[in-house]
Enzyme design. Structure first.
Site, PDB file in Angstrom:
ATOM      1  CG  ASN A 105      -7.723  79.825  36.684  1.00 12.68           C
ATOM      2  OD1 ASN A 105      -6.617  80.349  36.812  1.00 12.68           O
ATOM      3  ND2 ASN A 105      -8.000  78.967  35.720  1.00 12.68           N
ATOM      4  N   GLY A 142     -15.008  79.237  33.019  1.00  9.89           N
ATOM      5  CA  GLY A 142     -15.756  78.279  33.824  1.00  9.89           C
ATOM      6  C   GLY A 142     -15.402  78.367  35.295  1.00  9.89           C
ATOM      7  CG  ASP A 143     -11.565  77.548  36.520  1.00  6.05           C
ATOM      8  OD1 ASP A 143     -12.115  76.466  36.785  1.00  6.05           O
ATOM      9  OD2 ASP A 143     -10.534  77.638  35.837  1.00  6.05           O
ATOM     10  CB  ALA A 144     -14.762  83.493  36.170  1.00 15.57           C
TER      11      ALA A 144
END
Length: 292
Positions: free
Chosen positions: A45, A239-241
């Site tokens: 991601n 959260g990964d973004a």
């Protein structure tokens, strides 16, 4: 100026998402209103978003030698992620995560045991770490994360670490101490504080607070950004973004305050679309920052 190269290492999955009218309680039932399938996994991601932001991105991880593994590679290849270090493990199956998302965008996750942790530090040539401008580690076996972080430190490559949901049952203390930036959500931060993993950190500790923004603490000083209003479709991968936006901003020499704003913008934008692989551009980010 050369485009920075970020090496992301960790989980590469396939996600099957069911959108429901509510998250059912025990013995309860919910209605499926829609469904979606796409690539997932925290390293995957983050690499996806970094690539859509224009960075040179390399992904290290493992999938099964199967249809789902091929599909997630195709998605990553389409946005320019270098997947040559994502192993296709013969005879193994790609890790599939089943996500149940309610109408507010909140997520419940179920997973099978697949191939995403067959990958280890020996799977990544030393030259790949040494030639990177940045190493981002996500949930994986502690020994793998520790070895990769040590190699990066020896090569003077900055390291960030986002341990994910398994923080409470894995010993990541050494990795925290090697990282320049540690990303945690509120529950992960609470678990890390109970184990004293945060007490001796010299770098930046970023705590992601979802719709309430995020904080960054370094040298005893904490800065905060309150985030952006959003009507989430799906919070998977937000959260990964966020991590991708924060990393991209820091590689552009932005202050922690600006990096938090960019990270929060990326997290908010990621919630507007289905699935964990969010295509985000700097124009999207600038438009959201300008709306403040």
């Amino acid at each position: 100026m050369a485009v920075p190269t970020v090496l992301c290492a960790g989980h590469v999955n396939w996600d099957v998402t069911l959108y429901v009218d509510r998250l059912p309680s025990a013995d309860g039932e919910a209605a499926i209103v829609d469904q979606h399938q796409s690539g997932g996994g925290s390293a995957s991601n983050t690499a996806f978003v970094l690539s859509t932001l224009g960075l040179s991105t390399v992904l290290a991880g493992s999938t099964g030698d199967d249809r789902y593994g091929s599909l997630v590679r195709e998605e990553l290849d389409e946005v320019g992620v270098d997947t040559s270090h994502v192993e296709a493990v013969p005879g193994a199956v790609t890790t599939v995560k089943y996500l149940v998302v309610d109408e507010s965008g909140q997520v419940m996750v179920l997973a099978n045991d697949g191939a995403n942790e067959v990958f280890d530090a020996e799977s990544v040539p030393a030259s790949v770490v040494e030639q990177a401008d940045y190493l981002h580690l996500t949930s994986q076996r502690p020994s793998t994360a520790r070895t990769l972080a040590q190699r990066a430190v020896e090569a003077s490559v900055p390291v960030s670490f986002d341990p994910g949901r398994r923080l409470d049952c894995r010993e990541y203390g050494d990795v925290h101490r090697l990282a320049d930036v540690v990303f945690l959500n509120e529950s992960e931060a609470a678990a890390a504080q109970q184990s004293d993993d945060l007490a001796s950190l010299d770098g930046i500790t970023v705590i992601k607070r979802g719709s309430e923004g995020a904080t960054a603490t370094t040298d005893g000083q904490t800065v905060r950004h309150d985030g952006f209003e959003a009507e989430p479709v799906d919070t998977t991968g937000a959260g990964d973004a966020f991590a991708a936006g924060f990393i991209a901003a820091r590689l552009d020499d932005s202050s922690p305050e600006t990096a938090l704003a960019v990270g929060n913008a990326c997290g908010a934008l990621a919630t507007r679309t289905a699935g964990a692989h969010a295509e985000i551009t700097w124009d999207d980010i600038d438009a959201l920052l300008d709306s403040m």
